[in-house]
Motif scaffolding. Structure first.
Motif, PDB file in Angstrom:
ATOM      1  N   GLY A  96     -34.314  -9.749  -1.946  1.00  0.00           N
ATOM      2  CA  GLY A  96     -33.169  -8.971  -1.528  1.00  0.00           C
ATOM      3  C   GLY A  96     -32.001  -9.080  -2.467  1.00  0.00           C
ATOM      4  N   THR A  97     -30.970  -8.380  -2.045  1.00  0.00           N
ATOM      5  CA  THR A  97     -29.690  -8.380  -2.747  1.00  0.00           C
ATOM      6  C   THR A  97     -28.609  -8.627  -1.704  1.00  0.00           C
ATOM      7  OG1 THR A  97     -29.366  -6.009  -2.452  1.00  0.00           O
ATOM      8  CG2 THR A  97     -30.629  -6.698  -4.380  1.00  0.00           C
ATOM      9  N   ARG A  98     -27.352  -8.405  -2.128  1.00  0.00           N
ATOM     10  CA  ARG A  98     -26.250  -8.559  -1.192  1.00  0.00           C
ATOM     11  C   ARG A  98     -26.352  -7.553  -0.039  1.00  0.00           C
ATOM     12  NH1 ARG A  98     -21.845 -11.332  -3.750  1.00  0.00           N
ATOM     13  NH2 ARG A  98     -22.295 -11.719  -5.945  1.00  0.00           N
ATOM     14  N   ASP A  99     -27.018  -6.419  -0.262  1.00  0.00           N
ATOM     15  CA  ASP A  99     -27.021  -5.337   0.730  1.00  0.00           C
ATOM     16  C   ASP A  99     -28.343  -5.178   1.465  1.00  0.00           C
ATOM     17  OD1 ASP A  99     -24.441  -4.693  -0.111  1.00  0.00           O
ATOM     18  OD2 ASP A  99     -25.219  -3.424  -1.727  1.00  0.00           O
ATOM     19  N   ILE A 100     -29.456  -5.637   0.842  1.00  0.00           N
ATOM     20  CA  ILE A 100     -30.768  -5.333   1.417  1.00  0.00           C
ATOM     21  C   ILE A 100     -31.625  -6.587   1.457  1.00  0.00           C
ATOM     22  CG2 ILE A 100     -32.909  -4.000   1.145  1.00  0.00           C
ATOM     23  CD1 ILE A 100     -31.287  -1.856  -0.255  1.00  0.00           C
ATOM     24  N   LEU A 101     -32.295  -6.805   2.608  1.00  0.00           N
ATOM     25  CA  LEU A 101     -33.310  -7.835   2.738  1.00  0.00           C
ATOM     26  C   LEU A 101     -34.646  -7.121   2.939  1.00  0.00           C
ATOM     27  CD1 LEU A 101     -34.398 -10.698   3.138  1.00  0.00           C
ATOM     28  CD2 LEU A 101     -33.759 -10.533   5.549  1.00  0.00           C
ATOM     29  N   SER A 102     -35.608  -7.409   2.032  1.00  0.00           N
ATOM     30  CA  SER A 102     -36.882  -6.691   2.034  1.00  0.00           C
ATOM     31  C   SER A 102     -38.025  -7.630   2.394  1.00  0.00           C
ATOM     32  CB  SER A 102     -37.157  -6.070   0.659  1.00  0.00           C
ATOM     33  OG  SER A 102     -36.157  -5.126   0.332  1.00  0.00           O
ATOM     34  N   PHE A 103     -38.867  -7.176   3.354  1.00  0.00           N
ATOM     35  CA  PHE A 103     -40.149  -7.803   3.621  1.00  0.00           C
ATOM     36  C   PHE A 103     -41.172  -6.998   2.830  1.00  0.00           C
ATOM     37  CE2 PHE A 103     -37.408  -8.783   7.127  1.00  0.00           C
ATOM     38  CZ  PHE A 103     -37.714 -10.092   7.474  1.00  0.00           C
ATOM     39  N   GLU A 104     -41.570  -7.546   1.672  1.00  0.00           N
ATOM     40  CA  GLU A 104     -42.293  -6.748   0.699  1.00  0.00           C
ATOM     41  C   GLU A 104     -43.713  -6.422   1.140  1.00  0.00           C
ATOM     42  OE1 GLU A 104     -42.076  -9.069  -2.781  1.00  0.00           O
ATOM     43  OE2 GLU A 104     -39.942  -8.689  -3.119  1.00  0.00           O
ATOM     44  N   SER A 105     -44.383  -7.359   1.753  1.00  0.00           N
ATOM     45  CA  SER A 105     -45.767  -7.136   2.175  1.00  0.00           C
ATOM     46  C   SER A 105     -45.986  -7.870   3.499  1.00  0.00           C
ATOM     47  CB  SER A 105     -46.749  -7.627   1.106  1.00  0.00           C
ATOM     48  OG  SER A 105     -48.081  -7.416   1.531  1.00  0.00           O
ATOM     49  N   LEU A 106     -45.545  -7.235   4.531  1.00  0.00           N
ATOM     50  CA  LEU A 106     -45.603  -7.836   5.867  1.00  0.00           C
ATOM     51  C   LEU A 106     -47.023  -7.750   6.400  1.00  0.00           C
ATOM     52  CD1 LEU A 106     -42.988  -7.210   8.641  1.00  0.00           C
ATOM     53  CD2 LEU A 106     -45.405  -6.922   9.153  1.00  0.00           C
ATOM     54  N   ARG A 107     -47.519  -8.848   6.963  1.00  0.00           N
ATOM     55  CA  ARG A 107     -48.874  -8.862   7.503  1.00  0.00           C
ATOM     56  C   ARG A 107     -48.906  -9.727   8.770  1.00  0.00           C
ATOM     57  NH1 ARG A 107     -53.728  -7.173   5.006  1.00  0.00           N
ATOM     58  NH2 ARG A 107     -55.239  -6.945   6.709  1.00  0.00           N
ATOM     59  N   ALA A 108     -49.439  -9.145   9.858  1.00  0.00           N
ATOM     60  CA  ALA A 108     -49.589  -9.867  11.118  1.00  0.00           C
ATOM     61  C   ALA A 108     -51.020  -9.717  11.595  1.00  0.00           C
ATOM     62  CB  ALA A 108     -48.609  -9.354  12.168  1.00  0.00           C
ATOM     63  N   LYS A 109     -51.594 -10.825  12.063  1.00  0.00           N
ATOM     64  CA  LYS A 109     -52.969 -10.788  12.546  1.00  0.00           C
ATOM     65  C   LYS A 109     -53.051 -11.582  13.846  1.00  0.00           C
ATOM     66  CE  LYS A 109     -56.561 -10.924   9.940  1.00  0.00           C
ATOM     67  NZ  LYS A 109     -56.933  -9.500  10.017  1.00  0.00           N
ATOM     68  N   ALA A 110     -53.815 -10.998  14.763  1.00  0.00           N
ATOM     69  CA  ALA A 110     -54.116 -11.664  16.024  1.00  0.00           C
ATOM     70  C   ALA A 110     -55.469 -11.164  16.483  1.00  0.00           C
ATOM     71  CB  ALA A 110     -53.042 -11.378  17.066  1.00  0.00           C
ATOM     72  N   GLU A 111     -55.975 -11.753  17.567  1.00  0.00           N
ATOM     73  CA  GLU A 111     -57.262 -11.318  18.085  1.00  0.00           C
ATOM     74  C   GLU A 111     -57.161  -9.872  18.547  1.00  0.00           C
ATOM     75  OE1 GLU A 111     -60.577 -10.470  20.353  1.00  0.00           O
ATOM     76  OE2 GLU A 111     -58.704 -10.786  21.440  1.00  0.00           O
ATOM     77  N   GLY A 112     -57.850  -8.954  17.817  1.00  0.00           N
ATOM     78  CA  GLY A 112     -57.823  -7.534  18.154  1.00  0.00           C
ATOM     79  C   GLY A 112     -56.696  -6.759  17.520  1.00  0.00           C
ATOM     80  N   LEU A 113     -55.814  -7.385  16.697  1.00  0.00           N
ATOM     81  CA  LEU A 113     -54.675  -6.696  16.090  1.00  0.00           C
ATOM     82  C   LEU A 113     -54.632  -6.981  14.600  1.00  0.00           C
ATOM     83  CD1 LEU A 113     -51.901  -5.198  16.129  1.00  0.00           C
ATOM     84  CD2 LEU A 113     -50.855  -7.424  16.571  1.00  0.00           C
ATOM     85  N   ASP A 114     -54.362  -5.929  13.843  1.00  0.00           N
ATOM     86  CA  ASP A 114     -54.128  -6.045  12.405  1.00  0.00           C
ATOM     87  C   ASP A 114     -52.955  -5.133  12.080  1.00  0.00           C
ATOM     88  OD1 ASP A 114     -54.196  -6.573   9.760  1.00  0.00           O
ATOM     89  OD2 ASP A 114     -56.147  -5.653   9.364  1.00  0.00           O
TER      90      ASP A 114
END
Length: 995
Positions: free
Chosen positions: A305-323
């Motif tokens: 990020g910078t002073r103005d922006i916070l970036s989640f560049e490659s967000l990944r969440a996994k759970a049973e039955g969810l991607d």
């Protein structure tokens, strides 16, 4: 010693001087505090506070300020404001000063208050102007280097803009402020006790600790220690450096989420955050590991990020039955609005079931969500696609929905298409505009189609206002899940007017008009019903009109619960039922809804009833009075007139107190008893019926007049009919044409496996006595019978035992009259084959007594011919047919004799040349008369229409031909005209009277 004395005197003087100075200082403080309590002192203090606050973006106002105790100040109320108004109100604040640390250049004081309300967070001038970054103040010019504040608030209320729904807490904490030459240090701790509020209370920390340091007039912040904790919920620890001047940021954060935080968590969750770099270019990582219902749940993403922006560049969440994966940006200087794309794939809905508390949902779905900011507005768009989604008894085969912002970016456009199955296949589609901020849903169109229902809806739904109109284009109650074929079989139409929903989302009001219409050739009945839902009760007010209905009105109501926001629907079939019904109408109008067309019920009926019980077990109390009634059965010509009666309805019991009728003459019938309808499929009955000289049937075929004393009772689910029936007279006229065999009546009932036919559940035990009053005529037969019968068995297979004997009678056939001698009809079991015939018919021919005998079952009797004196059967038959000995008949008569003999012997029709010619030519009549020793005449005839008959005959003698025309004007009057081949003519009018 002198030195010591001088030193002692000096110390004594110093102590005395200091004591005097302390007394003077304390006295000055007391005096100054007392002066502040005066009106002049309060005004001076307020002016000084205004001068100090003038250097800040806030203003301070005190009401009822005064001196309290030793070193205390108090006020009735304190208010702090910014440019947008008051943001803090403190009731009865007290300030206590500790004077002892003053010589050490330390200021120790405490603030306590009974009640404080933080209406909203304050807005500074810098935030209003350019939203500039945080900055430490410059060092104030005050003679202290440390300030220690003890804060005790019995109740601090955080209103709705700060906490959704509001919350109240108690705060007890200490703030230590150290004013060094170069830096400012802020250290403190606080204990928080939740008092009142909604679900947010379970997330408010109970312990807070912090230690911050920064340079005077600078923006650098060093977080030495930061700690938040709530027992059995979470614990957060962090440290770091934020230095805009040196363009450095370095922050680490560790958090533990306890399973008690949410029922879905089955193990502690660990959250980590690490960031380092410069303010214009920093990198890091965020991650989470936990378990939901004993299945792992992970979340991770590199961040930058910078002073103005916070970036989640490659967000990944996994759970049973969810991607889930995607990228997301938070705009730090724009209210943390978001940009990015997220994609979610659900192979099952286990995670949704766990967090959304919908345990019965199953299926698969994919979703794609786009987030954007346009003209300062947060914009959401995307689509969702689902298949094989099951929730309770609803199955959604396919689901496709999309959301897109409107042109002004204030609202969202929603489109959705669904097809599935709920007791029958259905399709649904909708277009709506959603304003999430106002929680308002504007439905442009909603269409639902299934076999029984086509519905359209449009309107607005919000928590404060509901205005929806639903139109039913089709409502077919004969389709599943309703399957009411009775309405269709009786020509009943159901029409539902538009359904209107008003009120609020939590307390909607519903109203609809429903009309039942039954139409036949000569009858029309309408039942109009106004159905309304309000205040957790469903009520229907109805009125009736149509053929024979003088008045009909009533109402029925049942409790239920229904809301839209939040959605709730509770309707139990065992809910208590209440209502009334009153009416006066012709029974024909009501009976026509349920009875087949051959039944005709008439009469004036007065109904006064109250409804009770439950929907699945209703109770009716009241009376039903019948006057001037009449029952006719067109199939059997039954006609019961002048019917009057009173039926009392008591819960599920019908008490027939009296029901009488007559045949329009001397006959009458009385019925009384009870019917228990606890099981409507097999009601329990106890009814008696008595008839005196009652003529039940009176038509051209049968006249039936009976005396009866019968009873119908139910025992152990079996219906038993007992009693005696006596025939005053029974007249039966046989049809014009004799069938070769008596047909059997085959009754076929469609009965499910394991069930018993209702006819099989009816047991019979009845005695029948004809008293020599059974008359049968037709086919040349005129006979009177008498005797008695006993009927037992079941209604499905009755057994008839007894005998009917011929009292007198004769039989005419073949142009001759046969007197019936000793003859009988013996019943011995089921019908057929019973009755068994024993009939003897005798006639005189040429001084010879010819006898016809019929023996055996009525379905296949055996016929024999004999004579006295005895002769062969063919000679007896020739005498009966032609009045001649067999040696004197013509060849054609011989053929006819042979055919008749074969027919009566049961060996078939034999050779019938005349019959074959008649069938081939289509003639209605063909005959050959004459034979040996006389002329032969041939005749042929045919009906030209139903009332005109033409006959032509030709004899063997010259000029023996003729033609005859017969015209039937009425059943009793006939005109005939005849022209012979020799020119002779004739005619006449014939009148016939049956008596």
């Amino acid at each position: 010693i002198k030195v010591s004395r001088r030193t002692g005197r000096l110390i004594g003087w110093v102590a005395a001087i200091l004591s005097v100075l302390a007394v003077l200082l304390i006295g000055a403080i007391y005096g100054f505090s007392a002066w502040l309590g005066t009106e002049r002192g309060s005004a001076w203090l307020q002016s000084e506070l205004n001068a100090v606050m003038k250097e800040t973006p806030y203003t301070l106002a005190l009401e009822g300020f005064g001196y309290v105790g030793g070193f205390g100040l108090g006020a009735d109320k304190l208010e702090m404001s910014d440019d947008e108004g008051i943001f803090l109100t403190v009731i009865n604040p007290d300030l206590d000063l500790n004077v002892l640390p003053l010589p050490l250049e330390q200021l120790w004081f405490s603030i306590a208050a009974e009640d404080a309300v933080l209406h909203r967070l304050p807005v500074s001038e810098s935030e209003q102007a350019d939203n500039s970054e945080f900055m430490f103040p410059t060092r104030p010019n005050i003679p202290v280097n440390r300030i220690v504040l003890d804060l005790n608030l019995d109740r601090l209320t955080l209103e709705d803009p700060i906490v959704n729904g509001g919350a109240s807490i108690a705060v007890d904490g200490t703030q230590d402020i150290r004013l060094r030459e170069e830096t400012l240090t802020l250290a403190g701790k606080a204990d928080i006790v939740p008092l009142a509020g909604g679900d947010v209370l379970q997330y408010i920390p109970t312990q807070v600790r912090y230690d911050l340091e920064g340079g005077w007039g600078g923006r650098d912040i060093r977080i030495k220690d930061f700690h938040l904790e709530r027992n059995q919920a979470y614990r957060v620890d962090g440290e770091g450096v934020y230095s805009p001047a040196e363009n450095v940021i370095d922050i680490t954060l560790d958090a533990t989420l306890a399973p008690e935080l949410h029922s879905a968590f089955t193990a502690p969750g660990e959250l980590t955050l690490a960031v380092d770099g410069t303010l214009d270019n920093y990198q890091g990582r965020v991650g989470f590991e936990g378990a939901v219902e004993n299945q792992p749940l992970t979340f991770e993403s590199p961040i930058s990020g910078t002073r103005d922006i916070l970036s989640f560049e490659s967000l990944r969440a996994k759970a049973e039955g969810l991607d889930a994966y995607g990228q997301l940006q938070l705009l730090l200087n724009d209210g943390f609005k978001q940009k990015g794309q997220l994609s979610l794939t659900f192979e099952n809905f286990n995670l949704i079931r766990a967090f959304a508390d919908v345990p019965n949902v199953r299926g698969r779905a994919t979703a794609n969500v786009s987030l954007d900011v346009r003209n300062g507005q947060q914009i959401y768009s995307g689509n969702i696609s689902g298949r094989d989604i099951i929730y309770d008894e609803i199955r959604v085969n396919t689901l496709n929905a999309s959301i897109a912002p409107t042109s002004d970016f204030q609202t969202l456009n929603l489109t959705a298409d669904i097809n599935g199955f709920y007791e029958t296949a259905f399709e649904a589609s909708t277009k709506a505009v959603i304003d999430l901020g106002a929680e308002r849903y504007t439905i442009s169109s909603l269409n639902i189609k299934s076999a029984p229902l086509h519905a359209r809806a449009k309107g607005v739904v919000s928590p404060a206002n509901v205005d929806v109109t639903i139109n039913l284009d089709k409502l077919d109650l004969t389709q599943p899940p309703i399957n009411s074929t009775a309405l269709q079989d009786n020509n009943v139409e159901l029409a539902v007017g538009s359904l209107r929903l008003t009120g609020t989302g939590a307390a909607p009001i519903a109203r609809a008009d429903i009309q039942l219409t039954q139409v036949s050739d000569d009858m029309r009945v309408e039942i109009d019903t106004d159905v309304a839902y309000q205040n957790e009760r469903l009520q229907a007010d109805f009125t009736g009109s149509g053929t024979g209905i003088e008045t009909l009105s009533g109402d029925v109501s049942v409790p239920m619960a229904f809301s839209i926001l939040p959605f709730n629907f509770e309707f139990e079939t065992n809910a208590p039922l209440a209502g009334v019904a009153n009416g006066r109408f012709d029974l024909q109008s009501i009976a026509g809804l349920f009875l087949p067309s051959q039944h005709d019920v008439q009469g004036l009926t007065q109904l006064d009833a109250e409804f009770g019980g439950t929907l699945d077990a209703p109770l009716i109390n009241g009376t039903l009075r019948l006057s001037q009634g009449r029952y006719q059965n067109n199939s059997y010509d039954v006609d019961i007139q002048n019917m009057n009666g009173v039926i009392a309805m008591q819960g599920r019991t019908l008490d027939i107190r009296s029901l009488t009728g007559d045949d329009g003459g001397n006959g009458d019938i009385q019925i009384a008893g009870q019917i228990d309808l606890n099981d409507v499929t097999r009601p329990v009955v106890n009814i008696s019926a008595n008839a005196n000289n009652m003529q039940f049937i009176n038509d051209d075929v049968m006249q039936l007049q009976l005396d009866a004393n019968t009873r119908v009772v139910t025992e152990n689910g079996i219906y038993t009919i007992t009693g005696q029936i006596g025939a005053d007279y029974i007249n039966y006229t046989l049809p014009d044409r004799f069938d070769k065999r008596i047909p059997e009546l085959n009754i076929v009932d469609e009965i499910e496996d394991g069930q018993t036919s209702l006819l099989e559940a009816v047991r019979l035990n009845m005695d029948f006595d004809s008293r020599r009053n059974i008359n049968i005529s037709g086919w040349g037969l005129d006979v009177r019978l008498g005797g008695s019968l006993n009927v037992v068995g079941t209604a499905a297979e009755p057994d008839v035992i007894g005998q009917l004997q011929v009292v007198r009678g004769h039989y005419e056939e073949f142009g001759r009259r046969f007197e019936l001698g000793e003859s009988s009809f013996r019943f011995q079991g089921p019908i057929p084959p019973s009755p068994y015939l024993n009939v003897n018919a005798v006639t005189e021919v040429e001084d010879i007594q010819a006898i016809i005998q019929m023996r055996g079952p009525a379905t296949d009797p055996q016929i024999e011919f004999s004579s006295s004196p005895a002769m062969a059967e063919d000679r007896v038959l020739a005498l009966i047919l032609f009045g001649k000995d067999i040696t004197q008949i013509s060849p054609f008569q011989a053929l006819q004799l042979a055919s008749t003999a074969r027919r009566f012997s049961g060996r078939g029709a034999g050779l019938d040349p005349l019959g074959e010619i008649q069938n081939a030519t289509g003639l209605d009549d063909l005959r050959i008369e004459g034979g040996t020793g006389e002329g032969v005449t041939v005749g042929a005839g045919k009906y030209l229409s139903d009332d005109v008959y033409l006959e032509v005959q030709q004899g063997s003698e010259e000029g023996a031909g003729a033609a005859r025309v017969e015209v039937e004007l009425t059943p009793s009057v006939t005109i005939e005209s005849q022209v012979g081949s020799r020119g002779d003519t004739g005619g006449g009018i014939f009148w016939e009277w049956d008596y």
